[in-house]
Motif scaffolding. Structure first.
Motif, PDB file in Angstrom:
ATOM      1  N   HIS A 121      16.563 -11.194  -4.258  1.00 18.90           N
ATOM      2  CA  HIS A 121      15.209 -10.669  -4.096  1.00 18.90           C
ATOM      3  C   HIS A 121      15.320  -9.466  -3.169  1.00 18.90           C
ATOM      4  O   HIS A 121      15.958  -9.535  -2.130  1.00 18.90           O
ATOM      5  N   ILE A 122      14.707  -8.343  -3.552  1.00 19.44           N
ATOM      6  CA  ILE A 122      14.719  -7.150  -2.706  1.00 19.44           C
ATOM      7  C   ILE A 122      13.293  -6.693  -2.438  1.00 19.44           C
ATOM      8  O   ILE A 122      12.390  -6.909  -3.258  1.00 19.44           O
ATOM      9  N   ASP A 123      13.121  -6.064  -1.273  1.00 20.88           N
ATOM     10  CA  ASP A 123      11.859  -5.443  -0.895  1.00 20.88           C
ATOM     11  C   ASP A 123      12.168  -4.039  -0.396  1.00 20.88           C
ATOM     12  O   ASP A 123      13.034  -3.862   0.470  1.00 20.88           O
ATOM     13  N   ILE A 124      11.462  -3.062  -0.938  1.00 17.41           N
ATOM     14  CA  ILE A 124      11.605  -1.666  -0.531  1.00 17.41           C
ATOM     15  C   ILE A 124      10.222  -1.183  -0.112  1.00 17.41           C
ATOM     16  O   ILE A 124       9.242  -1.423  -0.806  1.00 17.41           O
ATOM     17  N   ALA A 125      10.149  -0.504   1.032  1.00 18.99           N
ATOM     18  CA  ALA A 125       8.890   0.079   1.491  1.00 18.99           C
ATOM     19  C   ALA A 125       9.201   1.442   2.082  1.00 18.99           C
ATOM     20  O   ALA A 125      10.280   1.670   2.610  1.00 18.99           O
ATOM     21  N   GLY A 126       8.295   2.357   1.975  1.00 20.88           N
ATOM     22  CA  GLY A 126       8.496   3.710   2.482  1.00 20.88           C
ATOM     23  C   GLY A 126       7.835   4.689   1.540  1.00 20.88           C
ATOM     24  O   GLY A 126       6.667   4.519   1.211  1.00 20.88           O
ATOM     25  N   PRO A 127       8.594   5.671   1.030  1.00 17.42           N
ATOM     26  CA  PRO A 127       7.989   6.631   0.108  1.00 17.42           C
ATOM     27  C   PRO A 127       7.590   5.969  -1.214  1.00 17.42           C
ATOM     28  O   PRO A 127       6.776   6.499  -1.954  1.00 17.42           O
ATOM     29  N   ALA A 128       8.138   4.809  -1.470  1.00 25.79           N
ATOM     30  CA  ALA A 128       7.783   4.009  -2.647  1.00 25.79           C
ATOM     31  C   ALA A 128       7.928   2.552  -2.259  1.00 25.79           C
ATOM     32  O   ALA A 128       8.766   2.205  -1.442  1.00 25.79           O
ATOM     33  N   SER A 129       7.108   1.709  -2.829  1.00 20.05           N
ATOM     34  CA  SER A 129       7.189   0.275  -2.557  1.00 20.05           C
ATOM     35  C   SER A 129       7.601  -0.447  -3.822  1.00 20.05           C
ATOM     36  O   SER A 129       7.123  -0.132  -4.907  1.00 20.05           O
ATOM     37  N   LYS A 130       8.494  -1.416  -3.655  1.00 15.89           N
ATOM     38  CA  LYS A 130       8.953  -2.173  -4.814  1.00 15.89           C
ATOM     39  C   LYS A 130       9.505  -3.504  -4.323  1.00 15.89           C
ATOM     40  O   LYS A 130      10.183  -3.558  -3.309  1.00 15.89           O
ATOM     41  N   SER A 131       9.220  -4.547  -5.050  1.00 17.89           N
ATOM     42  CA  SER A 131       9.840  -5.851  -4.858  1.00 17.89           C
ATOM     43  C   SER A 131      10.391  -6.270  -6.202  1.00 17.89           C
ATOM     44  O   SER A 131       9.774  -5.996  -7.229  1.00 17.89           O
ATOM     45  N   ALA A 132      11.533  -6.915  -6.193  1.00 15.35           N
ATOM     46  CA  ALA A 132      12.123  -7.344  -7.460  1.00 15.35           C
ATOM     47  C   ALA A 132      12.930  -8.608  -7.265  1.00 15.35           C
ATOM     48  O   ALA A 132      13.553  -8.809  -6.220  1.00 15.35           O
ATOM     49  N   ASP A 133      12.902  -9.461  -8.273  1.00 14.06           N
ATOM     50  CA  ASP A 133      13.754 -10.640  -8.352  1.00 14.06           C
ATOM     51  C   ASP A 133      14.741 -10.371  -9.469  1.00 14.06           C
ATOM     52  O   ASP A 133      14.357 -10.055 -10.594  1.00 14.06           O
ATOM     53  N   LEU A 134      16.022 -10.497  -9.164  1.00 17.19           N
ATOM     54  CA  LEU A 134      17.086 -10.153 -10.098  1.00 17.19           C
ATOM     55  C   LEU A 134      18.026 -11.326 -10.289  1.00 17.19           C
ATOM     56  O   LEU A 134      18.182 -12.158  -9.392  1.00 17.19           O
TER      57      LEU A 134
END
Length: 185
Positions: free
Chosen positions: A74-87
């Protein structure tokens, strides 16, 4: 130099995996795939376009369901773009070699798109996530709760120093990029 080369190789392979919507080894026959393809992306700050089950609605993965019985991330990205994903973990693309030579790949599962590459080389950890709308590479990361042996790895990571490239070509540094993972060969 070796770490930079490995990170570059992981970045390229991650981009290829994301572009293909997963590896061929995880794709089922066309008859088992739902509908007529994925729902596509959207801009880096938008969620993927909604689709219904009849149209393959899983964000560009073409109706493919990835087996997560060998692990997931599971990843979480925040900043200029936000995204969460389960891989889902992809054993066929990965190699366990301890803290000196381990590379594990996680690919899109139903409802997500993108790919995550985690590498350990000479005791140094690096993470790269790539998708149709964002690519993030973290090379100065910390790990926690690490468990690693000859056939598995698990833990969490936080990469406060990273490079972010959006689909538009715009780039930025130091977004929040963190996640958890488990992989079993």
């Amino acid at each position: 130099m070796q770490i930079a080369q490995r990170l570059g190789a992981a970045f390229v392979l991650g981009a290829v995996i994301a572009a293909c919507g997963g590896s061929a080894a995880t794709q089922g026959p066309a008859a088992t795939q739902a509908g007529g393809g994925g729902g596509g992306g959207g801009s880096a700050t938008q969620q993927p376009a909604a689709t219904d089950a009849g149209n393959g609605g899983n964000g560009g993965n073409g109706g493919v369901v990835v087996d997560t019985s060998h692990g997931k991330a599971h990843i979480d990205i925040a900043g200029p773009a936000s995204k969460s994903a389960d891989l889902g973990f992809s054993p066929v693309l990965s190699h366990f070699g301890g803290t000196d030579e381990t590379v594990v790949y996680f690919v899109a599962t139903e409802g997500t798109e993108g790919a995550l590459a985690l590498t350990w080389s000479s005791g140094t950890f690096a993470a790269v996530f790539t998708s149709a709308d964002i690519t993030v590479s973290g090379s100065e990361c910390t790990t926690a709760n690490m468990k690693m042996d000859a056939t598995s790895v698990s833990g969490s990571f936080d990469c406060p120093t990273n490079i972010v490239v959006l689909a538009s070509g715009a780039s930025s540094q130091n977004a929040s990029f963190k996640g958890t993972f488990e992989a079993r060969g």
